[in-house]
Design a protein around this motif. Sequence first.
Motif, PDB file in Angstrom:
ATOM      1  N   PHE A 206      82.778  60.113  23.720  1.00  0.00           N
ATOM      2  CA  PHE A 206      82.642  58.925  22.875  1.00  0.00           C
ATOM      3  C   PHE A 206      81.173  58.598  22.623  1.00  0.00           C
ATOM      4  O   PHE A 206      80.785  58.204  21.529  1.00  0.00           O
ATOM      5  CB  PHE A 206      83.349  57.738  23.547  1.00  0.00           C
ATOM      6  N   ALA A 207      80.338  58.786  23.641  1.00  0.00           N
ATOM      7  CA  ALA A 207      78.911  58.460  23.553  1.00  0.00           C
ATOM      8  C   ALA A 207      78.073  59.724  23.356  1.00  0.00           C
ATOM      9  O   ALA A 207      76.891  59.746  23.715  1.00  0.00           O
ATOM     10  CB  ALA A 207      78.479  57.722  24.817  1.00  0.00           C
ATOM     11  N   ARG A 208      78.649  60.769  22.781  1.00  0.00           N
ATOM     12  CA  ARG A 208      77.988  62.068  22.655  1.00  0.00           C
ATOM     13  C   ARG A 208      76.605  61.963  22.027  1.00  0.00           C
ATOM     14  O   ARG A 208      75.657  62.591  22.491  1.00  0.00           O
ATOM     15  CB  ARG A 208      78.867  63.023  21.843  1.00  0.00           C
ATOM     16  N   ALA A 209      76.454  61.159  20.978  1.00  0.00           N
ATOM     17  CA  ALA A 209      75.144  61.045  20.320  1.00  0.00           C
ATOM     18  C   ALA A 209      74.092  60.543  21.302  1.00  0.00           C
ATOM     19  O   ALA A 209      72.971  61.054  21.337  1.00  0.00           O
ATOM     20  CB  ALA A 209      75.239  60.130  19.100  1.00  0.00           C
ATOM     21  N   GLY A 210      74.431  59.558  22.110  1.00  0.00           N
ATOM     22  CA  GLY A 210      73.490  59.034  23.095  1.00  0.00           C
ATOM     23  C   GLY A 210      73.185  60.033  24.198  1.00  0.00           C
ATOM     24  O   GLY A 210      72.037  60.172  24.617  1.00  0.00           O
ATOM     25  N   VAL A 211      74.209  60.738  24.652  1.00  0.00           N
ATOM     26  CA  VAL A 211      74.008  61.752  25.693  1.00  0.00           C
ATOM     27  C   VAL A 211      73.122  62.867  25.148  1.00  0.00           C
ATOM     28  O   VAL A 211      72.207  63.336  25.830  1.00  0.00           O
ATOM     29  CB  VAL A 211      75.362  62.299  26.201  1.00  0.00           C
ATOM     30  N   ASP A 212      73.361  63.274  23.917  1.00  0.00           N
ATOM     31  CA  ASP A 212      72.552  64.336  23.308  1.00  0.00           C
ATOM     32  C   ASP A 212      71.097  63.926  23.112  1.00  0.00           C
ATOM     33  O   ASP A 212      70.211  64.772  23.088  1.00  0.00           O
ATOM     34  CB  ASP A 212      73.157  64.770  21.972  1.00  0.00           C
ATOM     35  N   ARG A 213      70.845  62.624  22.963  1.00  0.00           N
ATOM     36  CA  ARG A 213      69.481  62.122  22.733  1.00  0.00           C
ATOM     37  C   ARG A 213      68.798  61.615  23.994  1.00  0.00           C
ATOM     38  O   ARG A 213      67.735  60.998  23.908  1.00  0.00           O
ATOM     39  CB  ARG A 213      69.510  60.986  21.707  1.00  0.00           C
ATOM     40  N   LEU A 214      69.370  61.847  25.149  1.00  0.00           N
ATOM     41  CA  LEU A 214      68.772  61.315  26.382  1.00  0.00           C
ATOM     42  C   LEU A 214      67.316  61.721  26.538  1.00  0.00           C
ATOM     43  O   LEU A 214      66.495  60.913  26.977  1.00  0.00           O
ATOM     44  CB  LEU A 214      69.563  61.775  27.609  1.00  0.00           C
ATOM     45  N   GLU A 215      66.983  62.938  26.200  1.00  0.00           N
ATOM     46  CA  GLU A 215      65.599  63.396  26.356  1.00  0.00           C
ATOM     47  C   GLU A 215      64.627  62.551  25.522  1.00  0.00           C
ATOM     48  O   GLU A 215      63.469  62.381  25.900  1.00  0.00           O
ATOM     49  CB  GLU A 215      65.466  64.870  25.972  1.00  0.00           C
ATOM     50  N   GLN A 216      65.089  62.007  24.401  1.00  0.00           N
ATOM     51  CA  GLN A 216      64.225  61.159  23.563  1.00  0.00           C
ATOM     52  C   GLN A 216      64.204  59.707  24.034  1.00  0.00           C
ATOM     53  O   GLN A 216      63.180  59.037  23.945  1.00  0.00           O
ATOM     54  CB  GLN A 216      64.682  61.199  22.092  1.00  0.00           C
ATOM     55  N   SER A 217      65.330  59.211  24.519  1.00  0.00           N
ATOM     56  CA  SER A 217      65.404  57.794  24.886  1.00  0.00           C
ATOM     57  C   SER A 217      65.057  57.531  26.349  1.00  0.00           C
ATOM     58  O   SER A 217      64.864  56.381  26.741  1.00  0.00           O
ATOM     59  CB  SER A 217      66.795  57.239  24.581  1.00  0.00           C
ATOM     60  N   VAL A 218      64.977  58.593  27.145  1.00  0.00           N
ATOM     61  CA  VAL A 218      64.638  58.450  28.565  1.00  0.00           C
ATOM     62  C   VAL A 218      63.470  59.398  28.854  1.00  0.00           C
ATOM     63  O   VAL A 218      63.662  60.533  29.267  1.00  0.00           O
ATOM     64  CB  VAL A 218      65.867  58.773  29.463  1.00  0.00           C
TER      65      VAL A 218
END
Length: 79
Positions: free
Chosen positions: A28-40
């Motif tokens: 469900f949160a795939r977009a956020g999981v995929d962007r973890l390197e950018q947001s964290v």
Amino acid sequence: AMSAFLMGRKLSQPTLYIGGEDDAVVEFARAGVDRLEQSVPNLWRKVLLKGVGHWTEQEAPEDVKRHVLEFLRHIDARK
């Protein structure tokens, strides 16, 4: 919204992300999981455990323990 001040903010603490590949929430949160390197920015490692669903620490306790202990050793070595 009460958390509007968090929009666009990045998580700056050293971080380990562990999830299950079969977790519906991860999907469900795939977009956020995929962007973890950018947001964290201080993401040490992102781990998605094969064959594991939502209850990660119950479904794969030894894998979770191993990753958490490695992360803690990494953090401790930085002191």
